[in-house]
Design a protein around this motif. Sequence first.
Motif, PDB file in Angstrom:
ATOM      1  N   THR A  56       7.277 -43.874-127.429  1.00 42.33           N
ATOM      2  CA  THR A  56       6.571 -44.629-126.394  1.00 42.33           C
ATOM      3  C   THR A  56       6.562 -43.895-125.058  1.00 42.33           C
ATOM      4  N   TYR A  57       7.139 -42.701-124.999  1.00 39.54           N
ATOM      5  CA  TYR A  57       6.983 -41.848-123.821  1.00 39.54           C
ATOM      6  C   TYR A  57       5.685 -41.032-123.917  1.00 39.54           C
TER       7      TYR A  57
ATOM      8  N   VAL B 149       9.946 -56.792-118.175  1.00 40.09           N
ATOM      9  CA  VAL B 149       9.686 -55.430-117.711  1.00 40.09           C
ATOM     10  C   VAL B 149       8.633 -54.768-118.590  1.00 40.09           C
ATOM     11  N   TYR B 150       8.806 -54.865-119.902  1.00 44.06           N
ATOM     12  CA  TYR B 150       7.857 -54.206-120.804  1.00 44.06           C
ATOM     13  C   TYR B 150       6.484 -54.866-120.754  1.00 44.06           C
TER      14      TYR B 150
ATOM     15  N   SER C 111       8.673 -62.834-113.257  1.00 45.86           N
ATOM     16  CA  SER C 111       8.457 -63.325-111.890  1.00 45.86           C
ATOM     17  C   SER C 111       8.808 -62.313-110.809  1.00 45.86           C
ATOM     18  N   GLN C 112       9.755 -61.411-111.077  1.00 46.50           N
ATOM     19  CA  GLN C 112      10.186 -60.462-110.056  1.00 46.50           C
ATOM     20  C   GLN C 112       9.315 -59.208-110.005  1.00 46.50           C
ATOM     21  N   GLY C 113       8.453 -59.073-110.984  1.00 42.84           N
ATOM     22  CA  GLY C 113       7.593 -57.901-111.015  1.00 42.84           C
ATOM     23  C   GLY C 113       8.332 -56.606-111.310  1.00 42.84           C
ATOM     24  N   TYR C 114       9.470 -56.704-111.986  1.00 38.62           N
ATOM     25  CA  TYR C 114      10.250 -55.511-112.296  1.00 38.62           C
ATOM     26  C   TYR C 114       9.505 -54.609-113.271  1.00 38.62           C
ATOM     27  N   LEU C 115       9.596 -53.291-113.028  1.00 36.08           N
ATOM     28  CA  LEU C 115       8.999 -52.301-113.921  1.00 36.08           C
ATOM     29  C   LEU C 115      10.038 -51.350-114.500  1.00 36.08           C
ATOM     30  N   TYR C 116      11.263 -51.435-114.019  1.00 36.05           N
ATOM     31  CA  TYR C 116      12.295 -50.493-114.455  1.00 36.05           C
ATOM     32  C   TYR C 116      13.636 -51.214-114.622  1.00 36.05           C
ATOM     33  N   PHE C 117      14.452 -50.639-115.446  1.00 41.53           N
ATOM     34  CA  PHE C 117      15.841 -51.092-115.553  1.00 41.53           C
ATOM     35  C   PHE C 117      16.653 -49.974-116.191  1.00 41.53           C
ATOM     36  N   CYS C 118      17.921 -49.970-115.898  1.00 38.74           N
ATOM     37  CA  CYS C 118      18.824 -49.040-116.580  1.00 38.74           C
ATOM     38  C   CYS C 118      20.189 -49.695-116.683  1.00 38.74           C
ATOM     39  N   ALA C 119      21.001 -49.194-117.605  1.00 39.44           N
ATOM     40  CA  ALA C 119      22.309 -49.787-117.853  1.00 39.44           C
ATOM     41  C   ALA C 119      23.183 -49.714-116.601  1.00 39.44           C
ATOM     42  N   ASN C 120      23.977 -50.724-116.430  1.00 39.33           N
ATOM     43  CA  ASN C 120      24.901 -50.778-115.306  1.00 39.33           C
ATOM     44  C   ASN C 120      25.999 -49.733-115.483  1.00 39.33           C
ATOM     45  N   SER C 121      26.370 -49.075-114.407  1.00 40.04           N
ATOM     46  CA  SER C 121      27.355 -47.993-114.486  1.00 40.04           C
ATOM     47  C   SER C 121      28.761 -48.478-114.792  1.00 40.04           C
ATOM     48  N   ASN C 122      28.977 -49.780-114.786  1.00 44.41           N
ATOM     49  CA  ASN C 122      30.300 -50.281-115.165  1.00 44.41           C
ATOM     50  C   ASN C 122      30.407 -50.570-116.665  1.00 44.41           C
TER      51      ASN C 122
ATOM     52  N   ILE D 276      -0.199 -53.285-116.715  1.00 40.96           N
ATOM     53  CA  ILE D 276      -0.790 -52.350-115.743  1.00 40.96           C
ATOM     54  C   ILE D 276      -1.140 -51.017-116.408  1.00 40.96           C
ATOM     55  N   GLY D 277      -1.034 -50.958-117.743  1.00 44.08           N
ATOM     56  CA  GLY D 277      -1.400 -49.748-118.475  1.00 44.08           C
ATOM     57  C   GLY D 277      -0.351 -48.654-118.418  1.00 44.08           C
ATOM     58  N   MET D 278       0.854 -49.010-118.077  1.00 44.23           N
ATOM     59  CA  MET D 278       1.953 -48.036-118.009  1.00 44.23           C
ATOM     60  C   MET D 278       2.568 -47.871-119.394  1.00 44.23           C
ATOM     61  N   LYS D 279       2.944 -46.650-119.742  1.00 42.34           N
ATOM     62  CA  LYS D 279       3.626 -46.437-121.022  1.00 42.34           C
ATOM     63  C   LYS D 279       4.957 -47.195-121.024  1.00 42.34           C
ATOM     64  N   LEU D 280       5.358 -47.657-122.195  1.00 39.90           N
ATOM     65  CA  LEU D 280       6.598 -48.428-122.296  1.00 39.90           C
ATOM     66  C   LEU D 280       7.827 -47.590-121.968  1.00 39.90           C
ATOM     67  N   GLN D 281       7.808 -46.326-122.387  1.00 38.04           N
ATOM     68  CA  GLN D 281       8.922 -45.414-122.111  1.00 38.04           C
ATOM     69  C   GLN D 281      10.269 -46.055-122.486  1.00 38.04           C
ATOM     70  N   ALA D 282      10.342 -46.525-123.713  1.00 43.72           N
ATOM     71  CA  ALA D 282      11.532 -47.236-124.192  1.00 43.72           C
ATOM     72  C   ALA D 282      12.444 -46.291-124.964  1.00 43.72           C
ATOM     73  N   ASP D 283      13.644 -46.087-124.463  1.00 48.94           N
ATOM     74  CA  ASP D 283      14.592 -45.190-125.131  1.00 48.94           C
ATOM     75  C   ASP D 283      14.899 -45.589-126.579  1.00 48.94           C
ATOM     76  N   PRO D 284      14.981 -46.888-126.910  1.00 47.03           N
ATOM     77  CA  PRO D 284      15.261 -47.234-128.312  1.00 47.03           C
ATOM     78  C   PRO D 284      14.227 -46.691-129.297  1.00 47.03           C
ATOM     79  N   THR D 285      12.990 -46.521-128.842  1.00 45.10           N
ATOM     80  CA  THR D 285      11.989 -45.966-129.763  1.00 45.10           C
ATOM     81  C   THR D 285      12.248 -44.486-130.016  1.00 45.10           C
ATOM     82  N   ILE D 286      12.822 -43.791-129.037  1.00 45.56           N
ATOM     83  CA  ILE D 286      13.201 -42.391-129.239  1.00 45.56           C
ATOM     84  C   ILE D 286      14.378 -42.324-130.202  1.00 45.56           C
TER      85      ILE D 286
END
Length: 350
Positions: free
Chosen positions: A275-276, A234-235, A303-314, A241-251
């Motif tokens: 990184t935001y 993802v990162y 391979s999936q071209g993922y750009l986002y992820f977030c923790a599972n609600s479970n 593509i020049g998108m900011k990493l926007q990684a919460d761990p860096t905050i």
Amino acid sequence: MTKKKKIVLGIAGGVFAALLVAGWFVGKKVYDRKADNFGRRAELFVDKAASWESVTQYIIDSCDVKWEASLRRCVAEEAAGSAIKPGHYFVEPGQTSTYVARMLSHGWQTPVKLVLSGTMRQQGGIARKISAQLMLDSLDVIMALRDSALLAGLGFTKDNVFSLFIPDTYEVLWTETMPEILARQKKAYDAFWTEENKEKARLQGLTQEEVSILASIVKGETNYEPEMPKIAGVYLNRMRIGMKLQADPTIAYCYDYQLNRIFRSHLLVDSPFNTYMNSGLPPAPICVPTKACLEAVLNPDTSQGYLYFCANSNFNGSHNFASTYTEHLKNAREFQRALTIRQKDALAAK
């Protein structure tokens, strides 16, 4: 009895007594050097403040010593010419008094296991982890991690010292110094960076240091190893593509990991590690990355071209991945609702 006979008997008696005394001394020496004098195994951690007397008494109390005088005699001989050496030792059944005394005077240590694992994201935590396992003060560890000259000799700085550590279990001497420990880490670091791994980094468009930085972000995101290559992917997809990493761990790093939850206001913090606000990778690792995290960056799943992820609600440690922002928002709202409920329930239970 004639006078001559009395003289002969006197001489014979004297010789016999001398032989008895000599035999006694020889017997003691033979026992000290050859006989098993310990009935039970004991582990010893001898620090700088320990004395011959205190350690000897500990052995007597712990090892089921068969002949105390033998041990004390051998200790006295060694103590007369040498101070007791700090270290980690084992007294074993089958050992002799002479061997144990010499072991302590010569520093014949038994190595210990130094385990570097788990979360290592602050120097104080690293210091506590190392000092708890070795004869090192936490302050000595921290001072070494901030010693520019020492680190420069290893090719690192106090800012990127997290990159130097390769979490693993190491066999070391309990008395090793921080320069020696860091030299071991450098050896492990060099061993990890094979020509194959260097080529993998090049194919990802990253330097070795950049691999460590991104791996530290992956470590900050998850401990679930099966998903690490996908998170690394993802990162890397964002970077390409020049998108900011926007990684919460860096905050979290910007706030010294003191936040229980990251809000929008936290994303405005003025820091090169934010990184935001800043493009690309932060200037240094935000924690010590594990081998699994390093391998994930070197072998990412893009391979999936993922750009986002977030923790599972479970809250099982896994994540929901998305290729579009709309899909990601749906996943994020689901998680935020579950997190709010979880935190309210925790407060109500107090």
